[in-house]
Design a protein around this motif. Structure first.
Motif, PDB file in Angstrom:
ATOM      1  N   MET A 137      32.601  23.662  14.692  1.00  0.00           N
ATOM      2  CA  MET A 137      32.869  22.287  15.123  1.00  0.00           C
ATOM      3  C   MET A 137      31.552  21.567  15.374  1.00  0.00           C
ATOM      4  N   ALA A 138      31.373  20.409  14.776  1.00  0.00           N
ATOM      5  CA  ALA A 138      30.154  19.637  14.994  1.00  0.00           C
ATOM      6  C   ALA A 138      30.050  19.218  16.455  1.00  0.00           C
ATOM      7  N   HIS A 139      28.846  19.163  16.947  1.00  0.00           N
ATOM      8  CA  HIS A 139      28.654  18.805  18.354  1.00  0.00           C
ATOM      9  C   HIS A 139      27.376  17.993  18.504  1.00  0.00           C
ATOM     10  N   LEU A 140      27.288  17.311  19.606  1.00  0.00           N
ATOM     11  CA  LEU A 140      26.088  16.535  19.903  1.00  0.00           C
ATOM     12  C   LEU A 140      24.946  17.461  20.286  1.00  0.00           C
ATOM     13  N   HIS A 141      23.726  16.992  20.024  1.00  0.00           N
ATOM     14  CA  HIS A 141      22.559  17.782  20.402  1.00  0.00           C
ATOM     15  C   HIS A 141      22.475  17.884  21.920  1.00  0.00           C
ATOM     16  N   PRO A 142      22.005  19.037  22.446  1.00  0.00           N
ATOM     17  CA  PRO A 142      21.894  19.181  23.910  1.00  0.00           C
ATOM     18  C   PRO A 142      21.041  18.115  24.585  1.00  0.00           C
ATOM     19  N   ARG A 143      20.138  17.435  23.843  1.00  0.00           N
ATOM     20  CA  ARG A 143      19.307  16.422  24.489  1.00  0.00           C
ATOM     21  C   ARG A 143      20.135  15.245  25.009  1.00  0.00           C
ATOM     22  N   THR A 144      21.373  15.108  24.495  1.00  0.00           N
ATOM     23  CA  THR A 144      22.208  14.029  25.017  1.00  0.00           C
ATOM     24  C   THR A 144      22.539  14.237  26.488  1.00  0.00           C
ATOM     25  N   GLN A 145      22.372  15.464  26.990  1.00  0.00           N
ATOM     26  CA  GLN A 145      22.604  15.710  28.412  1.00  0.00           C
ATOM     27  C   GLN A 145      21.562  15.000  29.281  1.00  0.00           C
ATOM     28  N   LEU A 146      20.465  14.570  28.659  1.00  0.00           N
ATOM     29  CA  LEU A 146      19.449  13.815  29.379  1.00  0.00           C
ATOM     30  C   LEU A 146      19.833  12.342  29.513  1.00  0.00           C
ATOM     31  N   SER A 147      20.943  11.963  28.895  1.00  0.00           N
ATOM     32  CA  SER A 147      21.273  10.536  28.782  1.00  0.00           C
ATOM     33  C   SER A 147      22.607  10.192  29.428  1.00  0.00           C
ATOM     34  N   LYS A 148      22.895  10.811  30.560  1.00  0.00           N
ATOM     35  CA  LYS A 148      24.085  10.448  31.308  1.00  0.00           C
ATOM     36  C   LYS A 148      23.865   9.106  32.004  1.00  0.00           C
ATOM     37  N   GLU A 149      24.949   8.515  32.514  1.00  0.00           N
ATOM     38  CA  GLU A 149      24.846   7.246  33.214  1.00  0.00           C
ATOM     39  C   GLU A 149      23.849   7.366  34.364  1.00  0.00           C
ATOM     40  N   SER A 150      22.909   6.438  34.428  1.00  0.00           N
ATOM     41  CA  SER A 150      21.904   6.490  35.479  1.00  0.00           C
ATOM     42  C   SER A 150      22.512   6.059  36.804  1.00  0.00           C
ATOM     43  N   ILE A 151      21.860   6.428  37.898  1.00  0.00           N
ATOM     44  CA  ILE A 151      22.316   6.030  39.224  1.00  0.00           C
ATOM     45  C   ILE A 151      22.275   4.511  39.373  1.00  0.00           C
ATOM     46  N   PHE A 152      21.352   3.847  38.670  1.00  0.00           N
ATOM     47  CA  PHE A 152      21.233   2.396  38.763  1.00  0.00           C
ATOM     48  C   PHE A 152      22.435   1.724  38.110  1.00  0.00           C
ATOM     49  N   ALA A 153      22.785   2.193  36.909  1.00  0.00           N
ATOM     50  CA  ALA A 153      23.969   1.649  36.242  1.00  0.00           C
ATOM     51  C   ALA A 153      25.234   1.985  37.029  1.00  0.00           C
ATOM     52  N   GLN A 154      25.286   3.192  37.576  1.00  0.00           N
ATOM     53  CA  GLN A 154      26.459   3.591  38.356  1.00  0.00           C
ATOM     54  C   GLN A 154      26.643   2.695  39.574  1.00  0.00           C
ATOM     55  N   MET A 155      25.565   2.471  40.320  1.00  0.00           N
ATOM     56  CA  MET A 155      25.675   1.654  41.519  1.00  0.00           C
ATOM     57  C   MET A 155      26.007   0.203  41.178  1.00  0.00           C
ATOM     58  N   SER A 156      25.469  -0.325  40.090  1.00  0.00           N
ATOM     59  CA  SER A 156      25.810  -1.688  39.691  1.00  0.00           C
ATOM     60  C   SER A 156      27.282  -1.776  39.298  1.00  0.00           C
ATOM     61  N   ARG A 157      27.772  -0.763  38.594  1.00  0.00           N
ATOM     62  CA  ARG A 157      29.189  -0.743  38.219  1.00  0.00           C
ATOM     63  C   ARG A 157      30.079  -0.673  39.457  1.00  0.00           C
TER      64      ARG A 157
END
Length: 373
Positions: free
Chosen positions: A1-21
């Motif tokens: 099964m194709a999957h995303l590269h593990p480096r995408t784990q570095l790109s979760k929603e930031s705390i800044f975007a989370q708090m603004s949301r």
């Protein structure tokens, strides 16, 4: 099964975007993410209106010539050493890709700005964190900084004025940092996007102490209250701008052409008309309002010398409870630490908001703290 590269784990929603949301979701005053409530100055908006429909096609990856010239004139450097980027974030990314790679190390301070670590790791390098000292003020631990340097170290990544602490390097600190870089033959990346936001003496520009090894990152968004325009720049050591521009062409290729033209027109106006001085005075009043308000609530604050951020201690309080129940969004200090523990109860507040918003936030905090007592 194709999957995303593990480096995408570095790109979760930031705390800044989370708090603004969450601030929007819960009707909270957003003192978390650092974007101004005030609109950009009229002279910038008018310049953009004139540019749209006239300057609309690709610019060279190195940037619109007239903007490179305007930045160079403002900073007292050669236009040949200026690269225009899609904001300070892309500038930092281009430098990460250009200066270090696998098996390299990058030394930076903790607390740190959130993009520094993912960008280093995406480039294949490992961040090495040096905690700042916090007593009555934030200070660089210079002996610890030197101990962190190894044979694998390629660069020191610093910000001045410093986000999130609001501190500004003293001349002695700046000179010792440059001496370390020369001793160990390191690059310095100096993130100076808040260069015009200071409340005392102007910050020392590290490139003036070591032009042969300092890359300076700047931002029109912070200077001109237009953070969403994404116009930034890099001042490189002599002769290196074409190589840096060559790297950043593979990301955005060029930033928005009419906005580059507008910033080129606006920079000399801002300087001539005293816009930055007026902005500093306005932020100074809002800083004092927030700081005095927090202190009146019995909280420990650390007065900033620059940026539009203020750090304070709110022990025993959770950031999610603050935004959901107190209706005030702030960034917890833990968001700025990864290898060392954050000071207990540390929060960063943004005061690039209106006085009314700050006053409302203080009233809500006061009511919440009384209820929680």
């Amino acid at each position: 099964m194709a999957h995303l590269h593990p480096r995408t784990q570095l790109s979760k929603e930031s705390i800044f975007a989370q708090m603004s949301r969450l601030a929007v979701q819960h009707g909270a005053i957003n003192l978390g993410q650092g974007f101004p409530s005030n609109p950009p100055p009229d002279f910038l908006l008018e310049a953009a209106r004139r540019a749209i429909g006239t300057v609309d096609q690709y610019t060279p990856p190195i940037g619109l010539p007239r903007l490179r010239e305007a930045v160079a004139e403002d900073l007292g450097v050669s236009p040949e050493d200026v690269v225009i980027t899609a904001g300070g974030t892309e500038a930092l990314h281009a430098l990460a890709e250009s200066l270090y790679g696998p098996d390299d190390e990058v030394v930076m301070l903790e607390p740190y700005f959130d993009v520094y670590i993912p960008q280093a790791r995406i480039a294949g390098a490992e961040p090495v964190m040096v905690p700042m000292r916090l007593t009555e003020r934030w200070e660089v631990d210079l002996p610890a900084l030197e101990r962190a340097i190894s044979v694998r170290t390629q660069a020191l990544l610093l910000t001045n004025p410093y986000n999130p602490t609001g501190s500004v390097f003293s001349r002695a600190e700046a000179e010792q940092i440059v001496a370390l870089a020369r001793k160990h033959d390191l690059w310095i990346i100096s993130d100076e996007v808040y260069d015009e936001l200071y409340f005392g003496e102007p910050p020392i520009r590290l490139r003036e102490l070591a032009p042969e090894r300092v890359f300076t990152v700047g931002s029109a968004g912070k200077r001109l209250e237009a953070t969403g325009w994404r116009i930034g720049w890099i001042v490189t050591p002599p002769g290196l701008a074409p190589q840096i521009a060559g790297m950043r062409q593979w990301s955005s290729f060029c930033s928005a052409a009419p906005l580059q033209a507008a910033v080129a027109e606006a920079l000399p106006i801002a300087r001539k008309e005293g816009f930055y001085q007026a902005l500093r005075e306005s932020y100074g009043r809002r800083k004092d309002l927030l700081e005095q308000g927090l202190r009146s609530l019995g909280l420990k604050t650390f007065s900033p010398a620059g940026t539009y951020f203020l750090t304070a201690l709110l022990p025993g309080l959770e950031a999610l409870n603050l935004v959901r129940e107190a209706k005030v969004a702030a960034i917890p200090g833990s968001a700025f630490y990864i290898q060392n523990p954050a000071p207990e109860g540390l929060y960063r507040f943004a005061f690039c908001k209106t006085c009314e918003e700050i006053e409302t936030a203080l009233s809500r905090l006061e009511a919440y703290l009384k209820q929680a007592a």
